[in-house]
Design a protein around this motif. Sequence first.
Motif, mmCIF file in Angstrom:
data_model
loop_
_atom_site.group_PDB
_atom_site.id
_atom_site.type_symbol
_atom_site.label_atom_id
_atom_site.label_comp_id
_atom_site.label_asym_id
_atom_site.label_seq_id
_atom_site.Cartn_x
_atom_site.Cartn_y
_atom_site.Cartn_z
ATOM 1 N N THR A 252 0.817 -1.228 0.000
ATOM 2 C CA THR A 252 0.000 0.000 0.000
ATOM 3 C C THR A 252 0.847 1.273 0.000
ATOM 4 O OG1 THR A 252 -0.159 0.091 2.429
ATOM 5 C CG2 THR A 252 -1.838 -1.184 1.263
ATOM 6 N N ILE A 253 2.155 1.169 0.305
ATOM 7 C CA ILE A 253 3.011 2.363 0.309
ATOM 8 C C ILE A 253 4.026 2.331 -0.830
ATOM 9 C CG2 ILE A 253 2.746 2.767 2.781
ATOM 10 C CD1 ILE A 253 5.562 1.550 3.178
ATOM 11 N N CYS A 254 3.877 1.370 -1.746
ATOM 12 C CA CYS A 254 4.803 1.261 -2.878
ATOM 13 C C CYS A 254 4.430 2.242 -3.991
ATOM 14 C CB CYS A 254 4.787 -0.162 -3.444
ATOM 15 S SG CYS A 254 5.729 -1.329 -2.461
ATOM 16 N N PRO A 255 5.398 2.663 -4.801
ATOM 17 C CA PRO A 255 5.093 3.483 -5.980
ATOM 18 C C PRO A 255 4.191 2.725 -6.959
ATOM 19 C CG PRO A 255 7.456 3.489 -5.507
ATOM 20 C CD PRO A 255 6.847 2.460 -4.621
ATOM 21 N N ILE A 256 3.472 3.455 -7.774
ATOM 22 C CA ILE A 256 2.489 2.857 -8.690
ATOM 23 C C ILE A 256 3.123 1.829 -9.613
ATOM 24 C CG2 ILE A 256 0.964 3.366 -10.648
ATOM 25 C CD1 ILE A 256 0.210 5.963 -9.260
ATOM 26 N N ASN A 257 4.307 2.120 -10.143
ATOM 27 C CA ASN A 257 4.954 1.181 -11.069
ATOM 28 C C ASN A 257 5.243 -0.165 -10.407
ATOM 29 O OD1 ASN A 257 4.951 3.037 -13.144
ATOM 30 N ND2 ASN A 257 7.008 3.808 -12.686
ATOM 31 N N GLU A 258 5.675 -0.127 -9.138
ATOM 32 C CA GLU A 258 5.950 -1.377 -8.424
ATOM 33 C C GLU A 258 4.654 -2.127 -8.127
ATOM 34 O OE1 GLU A 258 8.374 -4.292 -6.675
ATOM 35 O OE2 GLU A 258 8.817 -2.603 -8.020
ATOM 36 N N VAL A 259 3.602 -1.388 -7.791
ATOM 37 C CA VAL A 259 2.295 -2.026 -7.545
ATOM 38 C C VAL A 259 1.824 -2.749 -8.797
ATOM 39 C CG1 VAL A 259 -0.137 -1.613 -7.005
ATOM 40 C CG2 VAL A 259 1.625 -0.369 -5.757
ATOM 41 N N LYS A 260 1.977 -2.123 -9.963
ATOM 42 C CA LYS A 260 1.567 -2.753 -11.225
ATOM 43 C C LYS A 260 2.329 -4.054 -11.466
ATOM 44 C CE LYS A 260 0.067 1.348 -13.826
ATOM 45 N NZ LYS A 260 0.362 2.206 -14.997
ATOM 46 N N LYS A 261 3.635 -4.040 -11.182
ATOM 47 C CA LYS A 261 4.443 -5.250 -11.373
ATOM 48 C C LYS A 261 3.965 -6.379 -10.466
ATOM 49 C CE LYS A 261 8.720 -2.780 -12.584
ATOM 50 N NZ LYS A 261 10.097 -2.442 -12.115
ATOM 51 N N LYS A 262 3.694 -6.045 -9.222
ATOM 52 C CA LYS A 262 3.246 -7.067 -8.271
ATOM 53 C C LYS A 262 1.855 -7.592 -8.640
ATOM 54 C CE LYS A 262 6.899 -6.839 -5.673
ATOM 55 N NZ LYS A 262 7.881 -7.941 -5.709
ATOM 56 N N LEU A 263 0.988 -6.717 -9.130
ATOM 57 C CA LEU A 263 -0.339 -7.153 -9.548
ATOM 58 C C LEU A 263 -0.240 -8.157 -10.701
ATOM 59 C CD1 LEU A 263 -2.382 -3.814 -9.454
ATOM 60 C CD2 LEU A 263 -2.400 -5.663 -7.787
ATOM 61 N N GLU A 264 0.622 -7.884 -11.656
ATOM 62 C CA GLU A 264 0.791 -8.787 -12.791
ATOM 63 C C GLU A 264 1.276 -10.162 -12.353
ATOM 64 O OE1 GLU A 264 3.433 -6.911 -15.521
ATOM 65 O OE2 GLU A 264 2.055 -5.269 -16.022
ATOM 66 N N VAL A 265 2.145 -10.190 -11.354
ATOM 67 C CA VAL A 265 2.714 -11.457 -10.889
ATOM 68 C C VAL A 265 1.712 -12.248 -10.053
ATOM 69 C CG1 VAL A 265 4.491 -12.491 -9.420
ATOM 70 C CG2 VAL A 265 5.076 -10.590 -10.944
ATOM 71 N N HIS A 266 0.984 -11.567 -9.166
ATOM 72 C CA HIS A 266 0.218 -12.278 -8.136
ATOM 73 C C HIS A 266 -1.282 -12.364 -8.386
ATOM 74 C CE1 HIS A 266 3.662 -12.700 -5.424
ATOM 75 N NE2 HIS A 266 4.012 -11.482 -5.800
ATOM 76 N N PHE A 267 -1.834 -11.559 -9.274
ATOM 77 C CA PHE A 267 -3.283 -11.561 -9.454
ATOM 78 C C PHE A 267 -3.812 -12.928 -9.901
ATOM 79 C CE2 PHE A 267 -5.323 -7.139 -9.758
ATOM 80 C CZ PHE A 267 -6.241 -7.473 -8.795
ATOM 81 N N HIS A 268 -3.019 -13.661 -10.651
ATOM 82 C CA HIS A 268 -3.498 -14.948 -11.164
ATOM 83 C C HIS A 268 -3.056 -16.134 -10.314
ATOM 84 C CE1 HIS A 268 -5.012 -12.995 -14.768
ATOM 85 N NE2 HIS A 268 -3.864 -12.352 -14.866
ATOM 86 N N LYS A 269 -2.156 -15.879 -9.345
ATOM 87 C CA LYS A 269 -1.692 -16.963 -8.473
ATOM 88 C C LYS A 269 -2.363 -16.934 -7.107
ATOM 89 C CE LYS A 269 2.910 -17.226 -10.605
ATOM 90 N NZ LYS A 269 4.378 -17.122 -10.366
ATOM 91 N N LEU A 270 -2.658 -15.737 -6.634
ATOM 92 C CA LEU A 270 -3.256 -15.589 -5.313
ATOM 93 C C LEU A 270 -4.592 -16.321 -5.158
ATOM 94 C CD1 LEU A 270 -2.459 -14.229 -2.664
ATOM 95 C CD2 LEU A 270 -3.638 -12.158 -3.415
ATOM 96 N N PRO A 271 -5.465 -16.360 -6.180
ATOM 97 C CA PRO A 271 -6.735 -17.088 -6.026
ATOM 98 C C PRO A 271 -6.571 -18.566 -5.692
ATOM 99 C CG PRO A 271 -6.889 -15.612 -7.893
ATOM 100 C CD PRO A 271 -5.453 -15.578 -7.448
ATOM 101 N N SER A 272 -5.407 -19.159 -5.990
ATOM 102 C CA SER A 272 -5.206 -20.576 -5.659
ATOM 103 C C SER A 272 -5.242 -20.808 -4.156
ATOM 104 C CB SER A 272 -3.879 -21.076 -6.234
ATOM 105 O OG SER A 272 -2.777 -20.464 -5.574
ATOM 106 N N LEU A 273 -4.902 -19.781 -3.363
ATOM 107 C CA LEU A 273 -4.920 -19.922 -1.904
ATOM 108 C C LEU A 273 -6.343 -19.972 -1.349
ATOM 109 C CD1 LEU A 273 -2.033 -17.485 -0.864
ATOM 110 C CD2 LEU A 273 -1.928 -19.934 -1.325
ATOM 111 N N LEU A 274 -7.329 -19.590 -2.161
ATOM 112 C CA LEU A 274 -8.731 -19.669 -1.721
ATOM 113 C C LEU A 274 -9.179 -21.113 -1.553
ATOM 114 C CD1 LEU A 274 -10.289 -16.926 -4.043
ATOM 115 C CD2 LEU A 274 -9.742 -16.705 -1.607
ATOM 116 N N SER A 275 -8.433 -22.042 -2.133
ATOM 117 C CA SER A 275 -8.784 -23.458 -2.010
ATOM 118 C C SER A 275 -8.032 -24.148 -0.874
ATOM 119 C CB SER A 275 -8.477 -24.190 -3.325
ATOM 120 O OG SER A 275 -7.093 -24.134 -3.612
ATOM 121 N N SER A 276 -7.325 -23.367 -0.050
ATOM 122 C CA SER A 276 -6.593 -23.940 1.076
ATOM 123 C C SER A 276 -7.556 -24.600 2.064
ATOM 124 C CB SER A 276 -5.807 -22.840 1.793
ATOM 125 O OG SER A 276 -5.236 -23.326 2.985
ATOM 126 N N ASP A 277 -7.073 -25.641 2.753
ATOM 127 C CA ASP A 277 -7.920 -26.281 3.763
ATOM 128 C C ASP A 277 -7.809 -25.581 5.120
ATOM 129 O OD1 ASP A 277 -5.381 -26.993 4.475
ATOM 130 O OD2 ASP A 277 -5.689 -29.159 4.437
#
Length: 450
Positions: A252-277
């Motif tokens: 939340t305190i990162c520059p916009i460019n870094e936030v965009k990079k992290k979103l590209e990396v994690h937006f499609h992987k993070l939903p896999s944790l919703l299936s955790s037991d």
Amino acid sequence: MPKNKKRNTPHRGGSGGGGSGAAAATAATAGGQHRNVQPFSDEDASIETMSHCSGYSDPSSFAEDGPEVLDEEGTQEDLEYKLKGFIDLTLDKSAKTRQAALEGIKNVLASKMLYEFILERRMTLTDSIERCLKKGKGDEQRAAAALASVLCIQLGPGIESEEVLKTLGPILKKIICDGTASIQARQTCATCFAVCCFIATDDITELYSTLQCLENIFTKSYLKEKDTNVVCSTPTTALHISSLLVWTLLLTICPINEVKKKLEVHFHKLPSLLSSDDVNMRIAAGESLALLFELARGIESDFFYEDMESLTQMLRALATDGNKHRAKVDKRKQRSVFRDILRAVEERDFPTETVKFGPERMYIDCWVKKHTYDIFKEVLGSGMQYHLQSNEFLRNVFELGPPVMLDAATLKTMKISRFERHLYNSAAFKARTKARSKCRDKRADVGEFF
């Protein structure tokens, strides 16, 4: 005089049981006398002094009724006297004594602003924390890391907290990545590292390095291609959850460019944790996703997520989960949280929450503010409300403006006594019981009718 008589003689300055503990704490603060007389060892700690330490470490011993009681005449001096004793006891030979001292200092600082006192002794405190992190094990490391977090919150942003982070950061990072260290210690160190970085760092490379360290931890829970559709919990799952939550805070305190990079990396992987037991992992992943969506839409108002249909299906399933193999408490907690997450993702809506502290109110109206509040509340515990009133750093974070100055008389009139709280809680309990009884009676009538 026989030895057994000497052993039973009360310590100077006290008479019997409780007084002996007070004398030990006095010796710790009286010009270095504590170093000449070592009443503790790892094999045989003094029970009397330990009971005294644990009494200090209990926040109820000085802040049970809230910060108002600390305004009485002489209490400030007493509190500082106790703190000096605790600081000396962090050098003790006994690990249990050092841990109790660390916890005692942390509890005092979480319930009272003592900026000037801490500023004068920040180097001593930092050295004690560093020593306990390096040489301590498990619970002692956890207590030291928890104290470091509160120390930085007291100091706020500036050179002093930067020095604390510079000294402790490499040690915290080492413990976080140490697979042989206690899971609880690694969890607390991860939270401490992120919170201190959030407060103190002005170096963007240090911020990115901290993000990467936390990322390396929680991404181990991501589903691999060869894995099944369920993320199985492991002994390190709790560490992964803590790392994910504080990683999201730093984002939340990162520059916009870094936030965009992290979103590209994690937006499609993070939903896999919703299936955790593990229910806490599912909730942490869901709240992190809601916050990422909020950040993404803040950058681009027309942000488009490709797998929106699949994601909303998962969120809706969790918001209405009725699986019998899951505990009722877990299901109730999960459904409540995921209803809000689903609204955030689908409708860009957030259910506003109100936090009351003293005469003031704070409205939590977005996921970023909620997440930040939750992390700092985890660190400060019951002292969060007091710090919202008095801590300039936290007030700046939540945009509350300068602290509202209230005199002792006003604070006393605002305070609710224990007896009044007891009456209020009793009345509420009776009302709930009566409502439940009526509900049961209605169900019984329906059953008889059919």
